[in-house]
Scaffold this active site. Structure first.
Site, PDB file in Angstrom:
ATOM      1  N   ASP A   1      23.357  23.186  35.762  1.00 62.14           N
ATOM      2  CA  ASP A   1      24.035  24.193  34.947  1.00 62.14           C
ATOM      3  C   ASP A   1      24.936  25.137  35.731  1.00 62.14           C
ATOM      4  O   ASP A   1      25.556  26.014  35.137  1.00 62.14           O
ATOM      5  CB  ASP A   1      22.993  25.032  34.190  1.00 62.14           C
ATOM      6  CG  ASP A   1      22.186  25.923  35.116  1.00 62.14           C
ATOM      7  OD1 ASP A   1      21.691  25.418  36.155  1.00 62.14           O
ATOM      8  OD2 ASP A   1      22.039  27.125  34.810  1.00 62.14           O
TER       9      ASP A   1
ATOM     10  N   PHE B   1      17.914  16.108  38.523  1.00 63.07           N
ATOM     11  CA  PHE B   1      17.943  17.278  37.656  1.00 63.07           C
ATOM     12  C   PHE B   1      17.759  18.558  38.455  1.00 63.07           C
ATOM     13  O   PHE B   1      16.845  18.667  39.285  1.00 63.07           O
ATOM     14  CB  PHE B   1      16.816  17.210  36.616  1.00 63.07           C
ATOM     15  CG  PHE B   1      17.049  16.242  35.494  1.00 63.07           C
ATOM     16  CD1 PHE B   1      17.621  16.651  34.297  1.00 63.07           C
ATOM     17  CD2 PHE B   1      16.694  14.907  35.633  1.00 63.07           C
ATOM     18  CE1 PHE B   1      17.833  15.756  33.254  1.00 63.07           C
ATOM     19  CE2 PHE B   1      16.895  14.002  34.598  1.00 63.07           C
ATOM     20  CZ  PHE B   1      17.462  14.423  33.410  1.00 63.07           C
ATOM     21  N   ASP B   2      18.602  19.529  38.180  1.00 60.06           N
ATOM     22  CA  ASP B   2      18.346  20.896  38.605  1.00 60.06           C
ATOM     23  C   ASP B   2      17.136  21.392  37.808  1.00 60.06           C
ATOM     24  O   ASP B   2      16.760  20.799  36.789  1.00 60.06           O
ATOM     25  CB  ASP B   2      19.589  21.747  38.312  1.00 60.06           C
ATOM     26  CG  ASP B   2      19.394  23.201  38.649  1.00 60.06           C
ATOM     27  OD1 ASP B   2      18.837  23.502  39.714  1.00 60.06           O
ATOM     28  OD2 ASP B   2      19.793  24.048  37.828  1.00 60.06           O
ATOM     29  N   LEU B   3      16.522  22.491  38.250  1.00 63.93           N
ATOM     30  CA  LEU B   3      15.356  23.014  37.542  1.00 63.93           C
ATOM     31  C   LEU B   3      15.717  24.216  36.670  1.00 63.93           C
ATOM     32  O   LEU B   3      15.728  24.124  35.436  1.00 63.93           O
ATOM     33  CB  LEU B   3      14.264  23.387  38.554  1.00 63.93           C
ATOM     34  CG  LEU B   3      12.968  23.983  37.991  1.00 63.93           C
ATOM     35  CD1 LEU B   3      12.332  23.083  36.945  1.00 63.93           C
ATOM     36  CD2 LEU B   3      11.988  24.270  39.135  1.00 63.93           C
ATOM     37  N   ASP B   4      16.033  25.347  37.287  1.00 60.82           N
ATOM     38  CA  ASP B   4      16.333  26.575  36.532  1.00 60.82           C
ATOM     39  C   ASP B   4      17.619  26.422  35.737  1.00 60.82           C
ATOM     40  O   ASP B   4      18.673  26.108  36.289  1.00 60.82           O
ATOM     41  CB  ASP B   4      16.475  27.767  37.487  1.00 60.82           C
ATOM     42  CG  ASP B   4      15.196  28.047  38.261  1.00 60.82           C
ATOM     43  OD1 ASP B   4      14.116  27.991  37.656  1.00 60.82           O
ATOM     44  OD2 ASP B   4      15.288  28.319  39.478  1.00 60.82           O
TER      45      ASP B   4
END
Length: 215
Positions: free
Chosen positions: A165, A7-10
């Site tokens: 995203d 997973f990406d964070l921001d």
């Protein structure tokens, strides 16, 4: 089937717009650069800061380093907490873990900040590893972070899925031979994400849950 989810964070786990854009505003102000509206700075979310300061404001060398230092001056004390977890993300992570997935964070953000944010929101325990860049600027490209997760955990890229995203998430996954899924509730547009390799574009956390747990 993908066994390992990165997973990406921001823009993927948390809505960090306020903290990141406020930190950019602080940096530009300290650099005596005309400051645009916060909404005009959303594209800073995702890419390495060094690249964005160079592209947008032609800051090189010591000026670039100083801009990043001013950014961190604000972000490290205030900006990282001007942030909120997207609705239903904790439940999603819990359900994925209970279903047998191994979860990882792969962010271009310095790992020390990523850990503080995930600790603050009580998300850390869902993840096998939190990977990011270093404060000296090393491992700042998403492809390098993803490669680090793979190597440190001895993962097979064929069993991995990158969820993020921005185009950097999709590009980084492709460079490492793994699938990627784009989420549209973050900061990348459908037009941006559609141009890069992906197995799906997902509009909501609810739809992400359905895709991952019923696929």
């Amino acid at each position: 089937m993908h066994k390992y989810l990165l997973f990406d964070l921001d823009g993927t786990l948390t809505d960090s717009k306020e903290g990141i854009t406020n930190s950019i505003v602080h940096s530009l102000t300290q650099m005596n650069i005309t400051v645009p509206d916060n909404n005009a700075l959303v594209h800073f979310i995702g890419p390495p800061l060094k690249e964005s300061f160079r592209t947008d404001y032609h800051l090189e060398g010591e000026q670039n380093e100083q801009a990043i230092a001013f950014y961190r001056e604000y972000f490290s004390t205030r900006g990282l907490f001007e942030n909120e977890v997207y609705s239903d993300i904790p439940e999603l992570l819990s359900d994925l873990k209970n279903a047998g997935y191994k979860l990882y964070v792969a962010t271009s953000k310095p790992v020390t900040f990523a850990r503080q944010i995930l600790d603050h929101f009580e998300l850390t325990d869902y993840f096998e590893m939190i990977a990011g860049s270093e404060l000296d600027g090393s491992r700042s490209h998403k492809a390098d972070v993803i490669q680090y997760v793979i190597e440190e955990n001895h993962l097979s890229p064929a069993d991995c899925l990158m969820i993020g995203d921005r185009k950097h998430d999709l590009i980084g996954a492709d460079m490492n031979g793994m699938d990627a899924l784009g989420v549209l509730f973050g900061y990348g547009s459908r037009e941006e994400l559609a141009s890069y390799p992906h197995i799906a574009l997902i509009s909501t956390v609810h739809s992400l849950r359905q895709f991952l747990l019923t696929a």
